[in-house]
Design an enzyme around this catalytic site. Structure first.
Site, PDB file in Angstrom:
ATOM      1  N   HIS A 128      -1.752 -44.874  49.462  1.00 36.88           N
ATOM      2  CA  HIS A 128      -2.828 -44.448  48.569  1.00 36.88           C
ATOM      3  C   HIS A 128      -4.093 -45.271  48.786  1.00 36.88           C
ATOM      4  O   HIS A 128      -5.102 -45.085  48.107  1.00 36.88           O
ATOM      5  CB  HIS A 128      -2.326 -44.587  47.115  1.00 36.88           C
ATOM      6  CG  HIS A 128      -3.220 -44.001  46.075  1.00 36.88           C
ATOM      7  ND1 HIS A 128      -3.903 -44.770  45.161  1.00 36.88           N
ATOM      8  CD2 HIS A 128      -3.533 -42.726  45.794  1.00 36.88           C
ATOM      9  CE1 HIS A 128      -4.609 -43.983  44.359  1.00 36.88           C
ATOM     10  NE2 HIS A 128      -4.405 -42.736  44.718  1.00 36.88           N
ATOM     11  N   HIS A 140     -13.240 -42.612  37.933  1.00 34.82           N
ATOM     12  CA  HIS A 140     -12.135 -42.780  38.882  1.00 34.82           C
ATOM     13  C   HIS A 140     -12.060 -44.180  39.485  1.00 34.82           C
ATOM     14  O   HIS A 140     -11.053 -44.546  40.085  1.00 34.82           O
ATOM     15  CB  HIS A 140     -12.290 -41.736  40.002  1.00 34.82           C
ATOM     16  CG  HIS A 140     -11.117 -41.598  40.901  1.00 34.82           C
ATOM     17  ND1 HIS A 140     -11.097 -42.099  42.197  1.00 34.82           N
ATOM     18  CD2 HIS A 140      -9.909 -41.024  40.710  1.00 34.82           C
ATOM     19  CE1 HIS A 140      -9.930 -41.821  42.755  1.00 34.82           C
ATOM     20  NE2 HIS A 140      -9.187 -41.167  41.885  1.00 34.82           N
TER      21      HIS A 140
END
Length: 693
Positions: A436, A593
């Site tokens: 990720h 985010h």
């Protein structure tokens, strides 16, 4: 004040309930007066889309736990049955609010000339237009008869369907028939009129119902109801499979055939039809959502960008050039990054700078290799084009393509095959771990040897989402980070099985320990009577061990300020436990985010950006990066981002110790501080000032 025990379940909130509260904050934007009407409609559609994914993954997982009979309690001490009961009550209530808000927004849209019309409200000309459309699509609508659950057809997840009760004329036999509406060939919202500043849409299911006689020539329609099924979509992937791409593709086919976890059906449907569908789909009463309006509110995404109604949208905003690159116009990126780090703040500053960095690397004859991790990429990606061009030009191109990125698997598989065909070396991650991290490493041949240039960030390499997600990234040529970058890719390539960076931290190796150490240092300073302060911004906070550390910090007198957009199972402001902790959540035009972490450290002020939220999956089961921010002006910029987010009193919700959120704008008479608006204005002013020089 006496401190309390840290590990009791009552000191934590249930993950799923806190997510539902997050979706409530998204839905709340549909009734914020300052939001334009079509943006309000968009928030309703987003909240519906969020719920779809929640049912497909989280509810499906809880159902698996219930069915397994395994004795399991969550972080808050709740059993799967207790969780399901709490969730069902909250989601049924939230769904009712969705439709109440939709009714309000629809009425306001009608005053602006945008109608979602009933068939009976159409003019003769509009009915003629609609009938022509229905006659064209009737041949693709095939009724499937189902007399019982055994003969009930398999229907795709999230597809729109109609169920009819029909009987032969002059005979008494009643049968059920299902018509599935193919989204590829049939529009959900049919435009039937546009004149005098008015536009009118009809839902296709209403039209099909009206003209159903064309589907059942020899039968009489007794009843019709629209319904939709949500299915278990969690993938069970064998990471050790020889061909991971094929394994993911196999799992994607299974996803389409997952067990039903939710039935949405019109409120006016008869008990007979509801019982029939409930039995056929093997569902329980709490799984059934009787809805007072159109099924599947994500359909409204099709009209939220309606042309000609610009006054009903947010004012246009074009991401501005990266302000730290503006003074260097005319110089190459290598010269600029070679002299100092560059910070990027999206979406206020354009993602084009990242695209340009990779394009420049692909075109530069001195660049010998490009290594990059890709988690989510857009379907038409400048980066993919650049990487394929670099490989064809003979450069070494190594790409880790995470084909297990949920709901982006198919697109990532397509992109991976394209890269492989161009000659890139594509790797699919480390066994048992999702990758990720957000990193690009460019090796360039220069006069004094090989120099590394890097991009490190909190967000994905996706030009589309970079226009609506807030993220932070840096370009750097720091030699130690470059060495760490090479070691990191050696790990991904399987050359090593561990990672110990000189500057970069990585999960699941030492990122957790670095967070612990930073929190512990604040505790030490606070216990010696010095100032202790932590600020952290992330998407989700779920890791019990990290939360326990934060509770200890609060008890030691450390001020802990958290900005958590979504899931947060920590209870702030509880006497003796967390009275020095605050939790804010911002929901606005852009999706928050970025992961940014600040530790005062007796004035040394250690600051990090990261790809990782503080969740068990990120710290234990994913490959993530923690990046120190060392350049003084960048430390000041990130402090400013954090402080301005905490000062926001327009889009902020503040959490209390019971897990409830309070909308700050409803309770303040202070001067409005809208962080996202200020960041937009800052980017515009920076670009304007350079142009005026």
């Amino acid at each position: 004040m006496k401190t309390v025990e840290l590990t009791k379940g009552t000191n934590y909130l249930n993950r799923e309930c806190t997510w539902i509260n997050f979706n409530e904050r998204v839905l709340h934007e549909a009734v914020v007066a300052a939001n334009p009407l079509l943006e309000k409609l968009n928030f309703i559609a987003i909240s519906a889309s969020n719920l779809d994914e929640f049912f497909m993954i989280r509810i499906a997982g809880i159902k698996h736990l219930i069915e397994s009979g395994v004795a399991h309690v969550d972080i808050a001490g709740m059993t799967p049955l207790e969780q399901f009961a709490a969730i069902a009550a909250m989601v049924h209530a939230q769904t009712a609010r969705q439709y109440a808000y939709l009714e309000k927004v629809s009425a306001e849209l009608e005053r602006e000339g945008v109608y979602f019309a009933k068939i009976g409200d159409l003019t003769p000309q509009e009915r003629q237009c609609l009938q022509g459309y229905i006659e064209d699509i009737l041949p693709v609508l095939k009724p499937i008869y189902a007399d019982d659950e055994k003969s009930f057809p398999f229907l795709p997840a999230l597809g729109l369907n109609l169920v009819f009760l029909v009987r032969r004329r002059n005979r008494g036999d009643v049968r059920a028939a299902v018509v599935s509406i193919p989204p590829e060939t049939v529009k959900r919202l049919i435009p039937v009129g546009s004149e005098n500043g008015r536009v009118k849409f009809v839902f296709v299911e209403d039209a099909i119902r009206t003209y159903a006689a064309g589907l059942f020539e020899k039968r009489e329609v007794l009843e019709c109801a629209v319904f939709r099924i949500t299915r278990d979509a969690d993938l069970d992937i064998n990471d050790e499979a020889e061909d991971l791409l094929r394994e993911v593709e196999k799992s994607l086919k299974k996803r389409r055939k997952g067990a039903a976890v939710r039935l949405e059906i019109e409120k006016k449907a008869s008990r007979t039809l509801c019982r029939f569908l409930k039995k056929a789909l093997r569902l329980h009463d709490d799984d059934i959502y009787m809805l007072p309006g159109p099924i599947d509110l994500t359909a409204f995404f099709a009209v939220t960008s309606l042309a000609g109604y610009e006054h009903l949208h947010y004012p246009p905003f074009v991401p501005q050039p990266v302000r730290e690159l503006l003074p260097y116009k005319g110089q190459s990126l290598w010269q600029i990054i070679g002299s100092r780090d560059i910070m990027l703040h999206h979406p206020y500053e354009s993602f084009d700078a990242v695209d340009n960095f990779i394009c420049a690397a692909a075109a530069d004859e001195q660049v010998i290799s490009i290594k990059q991790t890709l988690y989510r990429v857009s379907r038409s990606s400048v980066i993919i084009d650049a990487l394929t061009a670099a490989a064809k030009a003979g450069k070494q191109v190594i790409v880790l393509m995470e084909v297990k990125a949920r709901f982006d698997e198919e697109n990532n598989i397509t992109m991976a095959r394209r890269l492989e065909q161009a000659g890139c070396r594509v790797i699919y991650g480390v066994t048992g771990l999702k990758t990720h991290s957000k990193i690009t490493l460019v090796a360039r041949r220069e006069g004094d040897g090989i120099r590394h240039y890097m991009h490190l960030a909190t967000g994905n390499y996706n030009g589309k989402t970079a226009r609506i997600y807030t993220d932070v990234g840096i370009f750097t040529s720091d030699s130690l980070m470059g060495t760490d970058g090479e070691a990191f890719f050696d790990l991904l390539l399987g050359k090593t099985h561990t990672f110990a960076g000189k500057k970069l931290g990585a999960a699941p190796f030492d990122l957790r320990q670095r967070i612990y150490a930073a929190i512990d240092e604040e505790i030490v300073w606070a216990k010696t009577g010095k100032k202790g302060h932590i600020m952290a911004k992330m998407n989700s906070l779920l890791d019990k061990a990290v939360i326990t550390k934060l509770y200890k910090a609060s008890q030691a007198g450390v001020k802990v300020d958290l900005i958590v957009r979504g899931i947060c199972v920590l209870r702030p402001g509880v006497p003796g436990l967390s009275e020095n902790i605050t939790v804010h959540s911002i929901v606005g035009r852009f999706l928050e985010h970025s992961r940014l972490f600040y530790f005062y450290h007796n004035g040394a002020e250690d600051i990090f950006l990261s790809s990782a939220d503080w969740m068990p999956r990120n710290l234990n089961d994913r490959i993530e990066l923690l990046v120190p921010v060392e350049y003084g002006p960048h430390k000041e910029r990130i402090k400013h981002i954090l402080n301005l987010n905490f000062a926001d009193n327009v889009k902020t919700h503040v959490m209390d110790g019971n897990g409830m959120y309070h909308y700050v704008a409803a309770n303040t008479k202070d001067k409005p501080v809208d962080a996202q608006l200020i960041f937009r204005e800052t980017a515009l002013n920076a670009a304007k000032n350079v142009c005026n020089r």
